[in-house]
Design a protein around this motif. Structure first.
Motif: not given
Length: 217
Positions: A111-140
């Motif tokens: 525990n020298v430099v702790p970095i907290h990564l919030p769960p996805l439920r606390e980053r709802a604004e990231d959901v559309p970005l991730l959804v579109n990224r994965y839809l394109i990747a799997f479509a390809t």
């Protein structure tokens, strides 16, 4: 950059995996093996799920962190490495220390430099970005036409608590690309638990957060 999933390494093979072994050190050791720490020399080793280490493996790990050196199983030569260590866990290590499941000295050493990564439920604004990224990747990947997500379906995806975080979202997008024949993903295409998402779902469902520890010897 060397990645290690500690949750998948039992205490019986921990030393061999992390520090390496010499030929003949144990049954089935038919040749010399370089451990993960040696491979990460002058670089970075990422230790995922560090909270899953057994107490015995924690002792071995702590010794290497303190001395910055180790020996391969069956070897006598002391090996020194210069490695940056990043450790991640979805467990509450402070609670694990109090329960006796995680060594206190190892916890503070990491525990020298702790970095907290919030769960996805606390980053709802990231959901559309991730959804579109994965839809394109799997479509390809599956050679399908790219799909869109309707406004109502995206709203449900944003409201959902995602207890499995990004891995769960990724797997869902892969399933939708493969199974949905329409060009646009609608609410009825989503799993029932996501269709039932409510505004207060984020506070009702418990999901793990991630904690990263980073330091350089």
């Amino acid at each position: 950059f060397v990645k290690v999933n500690l949750g998948g390494i039992s205490s019986s093979i921990f030393e061999s995996e992390m520090f390496g072994h010499k030929k003949g050190a144990f049954t089935d050791a038919h040749m010399d093996r370089i451990g993960r720490f040696a491979k990460a020399d002058k670089g970075t080793i990422f230790l995922d799920e560090v909270g899953e280490l057994s107490l015995k493996s924690q002792v071995d790990f702590l010794r290497v962190l303190e001395t910055k050196e180790f020996r391969r199983l069956g070897g006598t030569k002391v090996i020194k490495v210069d490695t940056r260590i990043i450790a991640a866990t979805n467990r509450n290590l402070e609670a694990a220390v109090k329960q006796g499941d995680f060594r206190e000295d190892l916890y503070y050493r990491l525990n020298v430099v702790p970095i907290h990564l919030p769960p996805l439920r606390e980053r709802a604004e990231d959901v559309p970005l991730l959804v579109n990224r994965y839809l394109i990747a799997f479509a390809t990947q599956y050679r399908r036409e790219p799909k869109e997500v309707s406004r109502d379906a995206m709203r449900l995806l944003r409201l959902y608590a995602w207890p499995g975080n990004i891995r769960q979202l990724r797997n869902l997008m892969e399933r939708l690309v493969v199974t949905v024949k329409d060009a646009t993903i609608q609410p009825e295409h989503l799993p029932e638990d996501i269709q039932a998402s409510k505004e207060d779902a984020r506070t009702m469902l418990v999901s793990s957060c991630a904690l990263l520890f980073c330091f350089h010897w």
